[in-house]
Design a protein around this motif. Structure first.
Motif, mmCIF file in Angstrom:
data_model
loop_
_atom_site.group_PDB
_atom_site.id
_atom_site.type_symbol
_atom_site.label_atom_id
_atom_site.label_comp_id
_atom_site.label_asym_id
_atom_site.label_seq_id
_atom_site.Cartn_x
_atom_site.Cartn_y
_atom_site.Cartn_z
ATOM 1 N N GLY A 43 0.786 -1.230 0.000
ATOM 2 C CA GLY A 43 0.000 0.000 0.000
ATOM 3 C C GLY A 43 0.817 1.278 0.000
ATOM 4 O O GLY A 43 0.257 2.376 0.088
ATOM 5 N N SER A 45 2.546 2.879 -2.381
ATOM 6 C CA SER A 45 2.262 3.791 -3.489
ATOM 7 C C SER A 45 0.852 4.374 -3.361
ATOM 8 O O SER A 45 0.646 5.568 -3.602
ATOM 9 C CB SER A 45 2.431 3.030 -4.807
ATOM 10 O OG SER A 45 2.082 3.837 -5.878
ATOM 11 N N THR A 46 -0.099 3.554 -2.973
ATOM 12 C CA THR A 46 -1.465 4.050 -2.781
ATOM 13 C C THR A 46 -1.497 5.126 -1.706
ATOM 14 O O THR A 46 -2.170 6.153 -1.859
ATOM 15 C CB THR A 46 -2.407 2.884 -2.410
ATOM 16 O OG1 THR A 46 -2.328 1.892 -3.429
ATOM 17 C CG2 THR A 46 -3.842 3.356 -2.272
#
Ligand code: ADP
Ligand code: ADP
Length: 231
Positions: A43, A45-46
């Motif tokens: 997660g 990059s998110t």
């Protein structure tokens, strides 16, 4: 008091069958260099892309410079200009030379004069050792040069924070150092930075705080020595 704060950020994909972010709450202070590490798919990059709403969170809020930018009534473009972003794949415009890549945003969005934008761009290019490549096209540059230009492009917008999404992952190994050196000098100059990277030496040496993510959540955060030296 935080420059950027997230409260209970959640991001679901595919009707909730993928939970990319699971209640992430944290804050980034002005001048802080935060390095986000963790396995692929955790997660990172998110989370980074949620800070400037390149990903719109499913729930939760992002507060930037005191404003809740996840409120649909805010004009995100105004705030996004203050957040420079550097991607793995450079994202330079291939049909424009370096100088035009650098001055487009300041001229169009900040309404700077061409001469002022060019002067500023050339000064910043000089600082990353690329003043002599102002007329080159991206295809004529090495990966390391392209990424240094991409960093300068973000800096030309005079951002309050720089977001880096695996900035060295697409580079040949011999070019990683030149990009990390630029990032290190930015950090030393007091720039607020959030960096997703697999470069553990950078995390340890340049990070003021390290966030370790797994399964969409922060599982550990602390100073580099708290994260790396404890068994
Ligand atoms: P990391 O950056 O740590 O590798 P990501 O933030 O890219 O992790 O991805 C987190 C999770 O969300 C992964 O399971 C990934 O497959 C999933 N994911 C990311 N983007 C999408 C998308 N657009 N659609 C569906 N799933 C996605
Ligand atoms: P990163 O290297 O940043 O983790 P990826 O290579 O995992 O990115 O993903 C590249 C693109 O594909 C991103 O835009 C991401 O949102 C999207 N993506 C990632 N995982 C999935 C998935 N499971 N389903 C659909 N899109 C995805």
């Amino acid at each position: 008091n935080y420059l950027i704060e997230t409260k209970n950020l959640c991001k679901h994909y595919l009707d909730g069958s993928v939970v990319a972010l699971d209640n992430v709450s944290t804050g980034i202070k002005s001048g802080e260099v935060v390095v986000i590490i963790g396995p692929s798919g955790s997660g990172k990059s998110t989370f980074l892309r949620s800070l400037n709403l390149l990903e719109v969170p499913t729930s939760g809020s992002v507060i930037f410079e005191g404003k809740e930018i996840t409120d649909p009534k805010t004009d995100i473009n105004v705030h996004r200009r203050k957040m420079g972003m550097v991607f793995q794949q450079f994202n330079l415009f291939p049909h424009m030379n370096v100088l035009d890549n650098l001055t487009l945003g300041p001229i169009k969005l900040l309404k700077k004069s061409k001469s002022e934008a060019e002067k500023n761009a050339l000064e910043l290019l000089d600082r990353v050792g690329l003043k002599d490549r102002a007329d080159a096209y991206p295809s004529q540059l090495s990966g390391g040069q392209k990424q240094r230009v991409a960093i300068v492009r973000a800096l030309c917008m005079n951002p309050d924070v720089m977001l880096f999404d695996e900035p060295t992952s697409a580079l040949d190994p011999e070019m990683v150092g030149e990009v990390l050196d630029v990032m290190k000098s930015l950090a030393e100059g007091g720039m607020t930075m959030v960096v997703v990277t697999h470069e553990m030496r950078f995390a340890r040496e340049v990070g003021k705080r390290v966030i370790f993510m797994a399964d969409g959540a922060i599982v550990e955060e602390g100073t580099p020595s708290e994260i790396f030296d404890n068994p």
